[in-house]
Design a protein around this motif. Structure first.
Motif, short mmCIF file in Angstrom:
data_model
loop_
_atom_site.label_atom_id
_atom_site.label_comp_id
_atom_site.label_asym_id
_atom_site.label_seq_id
_atom_site.Cartn_x
_atom_site.Cartn_y
_atom_site.Cartn_z
N SER A 145 19.43 -26.27 33.47
CA SER A 145 19.24 -25.23 34.48
C SER A 145 19.40 -25.78 35.88
N PHE B 223 16.49 -16.28 40.90
CA PHE B 223 16.00 -15.10 40.18
C PHE B 223 15.25 -15.49 38.91
N SER B 224 15.71 -16.54 38.25
CA SER B 224 15.07 -16.92 36.99
C SER B 224 14.50 -18.33 37.02
N LEU B 225 14.67 -19.03 38.14
CA LEU B 225 14.23 -20.42 38.19
C LEU B 225 13.65 -20.74 39.56
N LYS C 211 8.89 -22.15 37.62
CA LYS C 211 9.22 -20.96 36.84
C LYS C 211 10.59 -21.18 36.21
N ASP C 212 10.70 -20.88 34.93
CA ASP C 212 11.98 -21.02 34.24
C ASP C 212 12.12 -19.91 33.22
N ASP C 213 12.84 -18.85 33.60
CA ASP C 213 13.07 -17.72 32.71
C ASP C 213 14.49 -17.73 32.16
N THR C 214 15.14 -18.89 32.21
CA THR C 214 16.49 -18.99 31.67
C THR C 214 16.45 -18.88 30.15
#
Length: 362
Positions: free
Chosen positions: A10, A254-256, A287-290
């Motif tokens: 990421s 947005f996701s990280l 935060k890591d939403d990948t």
């Protein structure tokens, strides 16, 4: 282990996108990253009060701008043979536009030039750093030079020169064999007139173009991240901290969301192409939403013990080495490389020396 690999993927992807945009020079750097930061600010502060939203947008712009500038400096650095020194002071109102590194081959001299550009409305500010790489005989050069009538000013205890002609202000000085200059003017249509930037402010900029002490570099990086920056008590022989590049950075996507401290070490003289580089990077993922279903390619790691934690060592086909491990919730990586005309290459630094350095990071 799988999560650590995913984190690496990421962050590497994010960094590659940011640095590639700068390296390829797609339009105005500030515009690109301001657009990205504005989108992020809109996403993270949709429910915030107007004044809070403005503050978030300003913070996002600053963070993205710093990432853009660091990436641009690294790209410029790869084009010159000396170590670029970043100014630590820029007057209020001036915004970073670009930094470029260029090689010039002339009839009598070969020179490398790094040029920073800043803008404040219609006013332009440039800082140039020049080194003569090669000199050839010039039989036509006069034996005596005209008297220098420019005003003498003091920069860090040395007598240097300031002049103003046709509205253009010019300040020049030297650091060792590096020649530096600051130029300031205002654009009025097709004409250049005098800017509002004072001689005193230009001198203040010049005095800030110097290498920081290691303590100051770490303190400045520490102010940019929320975790305590760890430092090695052992550094391989011949290496010293490159304080100009040592930094702390926050990234909010947005996701990280992540923070990273990067400590750079260098071995060699002032000529960039002769140097060997050693980096210590400390990454905290907030935060890591990948997507978690990405399958990382099989990597030929060598596993080593780092203070009771499994470390992973990798050497690529071109000799570039990397050692990764974890300390609590921090992901740490030591990397070593040098440059040649075709790009990155390896250094003689052994895996054993990198492991010894890693074990001293506390």
């Amino acid at each position: 282990m799988k999560k650590s690999i995913l984190i690496g993927v990421s962050i590497a992807t994010v960094a590659a996108i940011l640095l590639a945009a700068v390296a390829l020079g797609f339009g105005n750097t500030g515009t690109k990253f301001n657009a990205l930061s504005s989108a992020e600010a809109d996403n993270t502060s949709a429910s915030a009060l107007p004044e809070d939203k403005a503050a978030l947008e300003a913070q996002a712009n600053t963070e993205i701008s710093e990432i853009a500038m660091k990436g641009a400096i690294q790209q410029a650095q790869s084009n010159v043979s000396f170590r670029i020194i970043e100014p630590m002071y820029i007057p209020s109102g001036y915004k970073f536009e670009s930094v470029r590194g260029t090689k010039f081959v002339g009839a009598t001299n070969d020179i490398d030039v790094a040029s920073f550009s800043y803008k404040n409305g219609d006013e332009q500010l440039t800082i140039k750093e020049i080194i003569v790489v090669k000199t050839r005989d010039d039989r036509t050069q006069p034996s005596t030079l005209p008297k220098d009538t420019r005003e003498i000013v003091e920069i860090n205890g040395m007598e240097e020169r300031f002049s103003e002609e046709n509205g253009i202000k010019f300040l020049s000085w030297k650091i060792g064999n590096l020649s530096l200059s600051i130029t300031s003017w205002k654009n009025e249509g097709q004409n250049q007139t005098s800017s509002s930037l004072s001689k005193e402010e230009m001198i203040k900029i010049a005095e800030s173009v110097r290498e920081k002490t290691p303590e100051k570099a770490i303190a400045e990086a520490q102010a940019k991240v929320s975790f305590k920056i760890l430092q090695p008590s052992y550094i391989p022989a011949g290496y010293r901290m490159n304080t100009a590049q040592t930094s702390g950075t926050k990234f909010r996507g947005f996701s990280l969301e992540a923070e990273q401290a990067s400590i750079f070490y260098i071995k060699g003289d002032e000529f960039f192409m002769k140097n060997e580089y050693l980096t210590l990077q400390e990454l905290l993922v907030l935060k890591d939403d990948t997507a978690s279903n990405i399958t990382a390619p099989k990597t030929p790691w060598k596993f080593v013990d780092i203070n009771g934690v499994q470390g992973r060592f990798l050497e690529t086909s071109d000799g570039v080495k990397q050692l990764s491990w974890e300390v609590g919730n921090l992901n740490l990586t030591i990397g070593t490389h040098a440059y040649n005309k075709s790009g990155f290459t390896g250094t003689p630094l052994s895996m054993e020396e990198m492991v010894k350095m890693a074990r001293s990071v506390k």
